[in-house]
Design a protein around this motif. Structure first.
Motif, PDB file in Angstrom:
ATOM      1  N   GLN A  31     -30.488 -24.021  -3.120  1.00 38.80           N
ATOM      2  CA  GLN A  31     -29.978 -23.143  -1.891  1.00 38.80           C
ATOM      3  C   GLN A  31     -29.508 -24.067  -0.741  1.00 38.80           C
ATOM      4  O   GLN A  31     -30.402 -24.096   0.071  1.00 38.80           O
ATOM      5  N   THR A  32     -28.327 -24.528  -0.852  1.00 36.05           N
ATOM      6  CA  THR A  32     -28.014 -25.379   0.112  1.00 36.05           C
ATOM      7  C   THR A  32     -27.534 -24.938   1.244  1.00 36.05           C
ATOM      8  O   THR A  32     -27.623 -25.618   2.541  1.00 36.05           O
ATOM      9  N   GLY A  33     -27.330 -23.638   1.479  1.00 34.52           N
ATOM     10  CA  GLY A  33     -26.954 -23.143   2.674  1.00 34.52           C
ATOM     11  C   GLY A  33     -25.516 -23.117   2.917  1.00 34.52           C
ATOM     12  O   GLY A  33     -24.858 -22.635   3.870  1.00 34.52           O
ATOM     13  N   ARG A  34     -24.802 -23.869   2.012  1.00 36.34           N
ATOM     14  CA  ARG A  34     -23.378 -24.268   2.096  1.00 36.34           C
ATOM     15  C   ARG A  34     -22.479 -23.002   1.557  1.00 36.34           C
ATOM     16  O   ARG A  34     -22.399 -23.024   0.358  1.00 36.34           O
ATOM     17  N   LEU A  35     -21.734 -22.501   2.173  1.00 38.93           N
ATOM     18  CA  LEU A  35     -21.021 -21.186   1.734  1.00 38.93           C
ATOM     19  C   LEU A  35     -19.828 -21.439   0.715  1.00 38.93           C
ATOM     20  O   LEU A  35     -19.907 -20.969  -0.374  1.00 38.93           O
ATOM     21  N   ARG A  36     -19.212 -22.586   1.022  1.00 39.80           N
ATOM     22  CA  ARG A  36     -18.129 -23.088   0.117  1.00 39.80           C
ATOM     23  C   ARG A  36     -18.631 -23.251  -1.188  1.00 39.80           C
ATOM     24  O   ARG A  36     -18.086 -23.239  -2.310  1.00 39.80           O
TER      25      ARG A  36
ATOM     26  N   VAL B  36     -17.329 -19.485  -9.080  1.00 40.70           N
ATOM     27  CA  VAL B  36     -16.049 -19.598  -9.699  1.00 40.70           C
ATOM     28  C   VAL B  36     -16.452 -20.460 -11.192  1.00 40.70           C
ATOM     29  O   VAL B  36     -16.053 -20.142 -12.239  1.00 40.70           O
TER      30      VAL B  36
ATOM     31  N   ARG C  14     -35.334 -24.317  -5.264  1.00 42.45           N
ATOM     32  CA  ARG C  14     -35.083 -24.529  -3.841  1.00 42.45           C
ATOM     33  C   ARG C  14     -33.804 -25.402  -3.529  1.00 42.45           C
ATOM     34  O   ARG C  14     -32.931 -24.976  -2.703  1.00 42.45           O
TER      35      ARG C  14
ATOM     36  N   VAL D 113     -19.285 -20.470  -3.229  1.00 38.50           N
ATOM     37  CA  VAL D 113     -18.458 -20.008  -4.139  1.00 38.50           C
ATOM     38  C   VAL D 113     -18.006 -20.705  -5.195  1.00 38.50           C
ATOM     39  O   VAL D 113     -17.576 -20.284  -6.309  1.00 38.50           O
ATOM     40  N   MET D 114     -17.971 -22.159  -4.884  1.00 37.44           N
ATOM     41  CA  MET D 114     -17.709 -22.960  -6.037  1.00 37.44           C
ATOM     42  C   MET D 114     -18.599 -22.644  -7.316  1.00 37.44           C
ATOM     43  O   MET D 114     -18.174 -22.688  -8.465  1.00 37.44           O
TER      44      MET D 114
END
Lengths: 119, 801
Positions: free
Chosen positions: B769-774, B781, B766, B777-778
């Motif tokens: 699942q931070t909710g931070r979009l960036r 990548v 859980r 993406v990291m």
């Protein structure tokens, strides 16, 4: 002189490898843009860059040097690109709609504020 | 002549159609919860009456327009040898037969005239429909039509028509909501229910259809089917007031007692089929030209001069078993001793049903069947029939003397009269027995309808509450008197009389003829004396009934004041039946025009129908002394002094004696108290119906209950149930163990652990699942790069090929 890894690229005529390099650059730029921008529009721009990097790769691998003569009509890469462009347009429409709605609700398009789906 | 089967088929099927229409139009809607209005219910009666009256007209047409012109009647009784010889020569041209007859004639020329046997009667027989074929067993719906069939059709439909019309008046109580005063519910109220007028007529139609089916049936299997249909119809109708306890038990009793008889009948049928291989009465020629020989022609072959002889593969004993077995069925249906107990209880049904059951349908079926299969009875089987009939007629007559329920007296009188018919049949009097069946049908249905009229007026069955009703209901009283005179057999000796006089005379003559020919054996006198004595009893109890009901002073003034003559729809049939009760025994002389009525009389019709090979006298096979005399002997001129005169005088003397005694006791009341005391034991015997019900209760009902009690308590509850309970307990214990060890411990624990671990894993993931979009993406990548690095470290071009 120790040969630079990419030095030969500069001396050779333009080929598949050049496309791949440009595609890779575009991809990395896009990914960085997505990872760093807090503005949702910026993130969308990054996505477009990543997709275009991928497009370049498709076209490069669709080169006549990399395919057999008889089995294709020679447009595989281009066709895939067209698909990706279409996809990108659709995705952009949806994403912009999300961004607008998000703005309507929160008065911002900072993606860091959009963390309500955390676990 | 060829139209006869079609006409009778239509007459037969019309009541079925009426049953179906009433069933579909009234009963099924009512079953589905719709309420059929009473004005509509009335039409059910019209449908049923239309069916049966049309059937009656068709039967009459068949008899008078088609059958009699084709088969003109001859004068009865004195079929001389010459006539028979003529018939024979014209019927069969075989020189062998002629020779045979000449030899016979030479041998028996001096002896009695009709000692040689009769031909098959004229008949039509064919199959309409094959129900099924199982190996050699072929079950068909077919017809066997001879004069008896046509006569029975006319009689049954005529009487049923009268009863149907009468019932419209009698059953009108059912045309509105009905309060049954004989049923008390738990809360002390009387039962209140909807009327069920239509249902009565529905079953009456089915009843008529079933009886006509027996009359027309072409084989014994079909007869058995309709036999059972009659049984079930009587069950429905006796139990018409099903809420009354007495009615439902009477219906059950009728049904169960009949099953006892039918069991014997089934044995007879099986023995018959396994030896003869067919159920057909008559010979049937199929389309492909083959002929199936029926029962009669197999047992009475032409080569054997139509005498009874079991064919190859059939012993005399089998023949005896077949005869007695089929007679068992008739014992049940016709309420003969020892199965007579159901008929008086059947009085619980509405009175028109009693009339139909007692005259034209149910009980007539038994006598009719004995008459129909008469050629299969050996002399010993006939003796069994005669003895049973004799016992029945005596017992029933003695019981009828003391009963106070008007319908019960009539019921026992029916049993007694059926005994007379069986006695006549058993003593060789085929015509006499069936003649009595026909005349009895008329006067007994008349008397039942009269008693119904009385019950309708007085609202009780108990004769001790009646008396003097003659003034209130003259038509009923005098038609009833005609019925009583008819059953008593009143007439001028050797001349003419009421219908019962002629038929009873024929029976008594045959009985005397039998005694005359078996002078030396120890008991044949009883077969004459007992019927004559019972004939006196008959006259006695019938006039006792009439005097108690219609004559003298009213015993219950309340009921008397409310009594009234019945409506015309009820008295009309009474008058019509009274006419037949008077003159059913009469005949037209031979010179009558138009021709079909020449010689027309019931005995002459029956004489024409006489089954093959039943004319000659029979001698016993096992009992060599037994001699069943030829029926024509009693009518022969030289037998007037030894047989006809004493028999006729005895019969009329018995009737007059009985009537005089009844008048003495019940009208003039000249019986002293001392006499009454001395007769007390006899009175008790009669009043308690010879304790037959008690005897059967003790012999059969109680043991059955005891056995079922034993089976229920000891076997079922004690042994089987406790075994099952032990098994159940064992299973419960076992499943408790399995539930704890296997289910809770092993399976539940395993599943619970798995679920818990999954839960924990979910919790730990859980935090990703931070909710931070960036951040996502990291992750992507970095993970991609890691993937590439790992892939490049481990990738081997050689391995990839």
């Amino acid at each position: 002189m120790m040969p630079l890894p990419l030095a030969s690229l500069l001396t050779e005529p333009v080929g598949v490898a050049h496309y791949l390099v440009v595609g890779a650059v575009l991809f990395v730029c896009g990914a960085l843009c997505m990872a760093t921008k807090r503005n949702a529009i910026g993130v969308l721009l990054g996505i477009e860059l990543v997709l275009n990097g991928a497009n370049l790769n498709f076209i490069a691998f669709g080169s006549e040097y990399l395919r057999s003569e008889s089995e294709t009509i020679g447009l595989d890469g281009q066709l895939m690109s067209i698909f990706v462009i279409t996809l990108a347009a659709a995705e952009a429409a949806v994403a912009l709609a999300i961004a607008l709605n998000f703005y309507n609700s929160f008065n911002t398009i900072d993606v860091d504020q959009a963390d309500q789906l955390q676990g | 002549m060829q139209n006869v089967p079609t006409l009778l088929l239509i007459a037969w099927l019309l009541p079925l159609a009426s049953f179906a229409v009433i069933c579909i139009g009234y009963s099924i809607p009512q079953m589905l919860g719709m309420r059929v209005r009473y004005e509509t219910q009335k039409y059910a009666a019209y449908i049923a009456i239309f069916a049966i009256v049309t059937g009656c007209l068709l039967s009459m047409t068949a008899l008078f327009r088609h059958w009699l012109p084709a088969h003109p009647l001859t004068a009865a009784g004195h079929h001389s040898t010459e006539e028979h010889a003529d018939e024979h020569t014209s019927a069969s041209q075989s020189p062998f037969r002629l020779a045979l007859m000449q030899v016979e004639g030479a041998e028996s020329g001096a002896s009695h005239a009709a000692e040689h046997n009769n031909d098959p009667p004229p008949y039509l027989s064919d199959d309409w429909y094959t129900l099924g074929q199982f190996g050699k067993l072929k079950l068909t719906i077919g017809y066997y039509i001879d004069t008896l069939t046509v006569l029975m059709f006319s009689m049954v439909t005529l009487i049923a028509s009268c009863i149907h019309i009468y019932a419209v008046g009698y059953m009108h109580d059912e045309l509105h909501d009905f309060t049954d005063h004989e049923v008390t519910l738990d809360d002390g109220q009387h039962l209140h229910r909807r009327g069920r007028f239509h249902r009565f007529f529905q079953y009456m139609s089915l009843f008529s259809f079933s009886m006509l089916g027996i009359c027309i049936s072409g084989n014994l299997a079909m007869t058995f089917v309709f036999w059972e249909l009659v049984g079930i119809c009587s069950y429905f109708l006796i139990g018409f007031y099903i809420e009354r306890h007495s009615a439902s038990t009477a219906a059950n009793k009728a049904f169960i007692v009949n099953r006892v008889g039918d069991f014997g009948m089934l044995i007879g049928l099986m023995a018959l089929w396994s030896t003869l291989g067919t159920f057909n009465f008559g010979d049937i020629t199929y389309d492909d030209g083959t002929t199936q020989a029926g029962i009669f022609s197999q047992l009475h072959t032409e080569a054997n001069d139509f005498a009874l002889a079991p064919p190859e593969g059939m012993s005399q004993w089998t023949l005896f078993v077949v005869g007695v077995g089929i007679f068992c069925g008739c014992v049940g249906k016709s309420a003969q001793f020892p199965l007579h107990v159901w008929l008086p209880d059947a009085m619980e049904g509405p009175t028109p049903v009693s009339a139909l059951v007692h005259s034209a349908t149910m009980v007539a079926a038994g006598v009719f069947l004995v008459g129909r299969v008469y050629p299969i009875f050996s002399a010993e089987a006939l003796l069994v029939i005669a003895v049973i009939g004799c016992i029945t007629l005596f017992i029933a007559a003695t019981i009828a003397i003391t009963q106070n329920d008007i319908k019960r007296v009539l019921a026992y009188s029916t049993v007694s009269q059926l005994g007379f018919m069986m006695l006549a049949l058993g003593l060789g009097g085929w015509v006499a027995g069936l003649f009595h069946l026909i005349t009895h049908a008329f006067f007994k249905s008349l008397m039942f309808l009269c008693s119904g009229s009385v019950i309708h007026a007085a609202h009780t069955n108990d004769m001790t509450h009646m008396g003097g009703l003659r003034k209130k209901m003259p038509i009923t009283a005098y038609t009833m008197l005609i019925g009583c005179l008819a059953i008593a057999g009143v007439g001028v000796p050797f001349l003419a009389g009421f219908s019962g006089f002629h038929s009873k005379d024929a029976i008594v003559e045959q009985a005397l003829s039998h005694w005359h020919h078996n002078w030396t054996d120890g008991f044949s006198w009883a077969l004459f004396i007992v019927p004559v004595f019972s004939a006196a009893l008959t006259a006695f109890y019938m006039f006792r009934l009439w005097y108690m009901t219609f004559a003298g002073e009213p015993r219950d003034h309340h009921r008397y004041d409310h009594a009234h003559e019945s409506p015309r729809v009820m008295t009309g049939p009474l008058v019509l039946l009274a006419v037949f009760a008077v003159c059913a025994g009469w005949g037209f002389p031979s010179w009558v025009r138009p021709g079909v009525l020449a010689n027309f009389s019931v005995p002459n019709l029956l004489e024409q129908a006489r089954p093959v090979g039943t004319l000659a006298s029979k001698t016993g096979v096992f009992l060599s002394d037994l001699f069943i005399p030829n029926e024509h002997i009693a009518h022969a001129k030289e037998m007037f002094t030894p047989i006809k005169a004493p028999a006729g005088l005895a019969a009329i003397a018995a009737a007059i004696l009985g009537i005089w005694l009844a008048t003495e006791v019940y009208l003039w009341r000249r019986v002293s108290a001392g006499m009454a005391r001395r007769l007390r034991p006899l009175y008790q015997l009669s009043w308690h119906k010879w304790w037959f019900d008690e005897l059967y209760d003790f012999l059969f009902v109680r043991p059955t209950f005891a056995v079922s009690d034993f089976v229920a308590r000891t076997l079922d509850r004690g042994i089987i149930d406790s075994f099952l309970h032990a098994l159940a307990w064992l299973y419960r214990a076992l499943s408790a163990v399995v539930s704890v060890v296997g289910d809770r411990w092993i399976i539940d624990n395993g599943v619970d652990t798995f679920a818990e671990k999954t839960w924990d894993l979910g919790l730990s993931l859980r935090s990703l699942q931070t909710g931070r979009l960036r951040q996502y993406v990291m992750f992507i990548v970095v993970c991609t790069i890691v993937l590439f690095v790992v892939a490049s470290l481990w990738w081997s071009y050689a391995a990839a090929g």
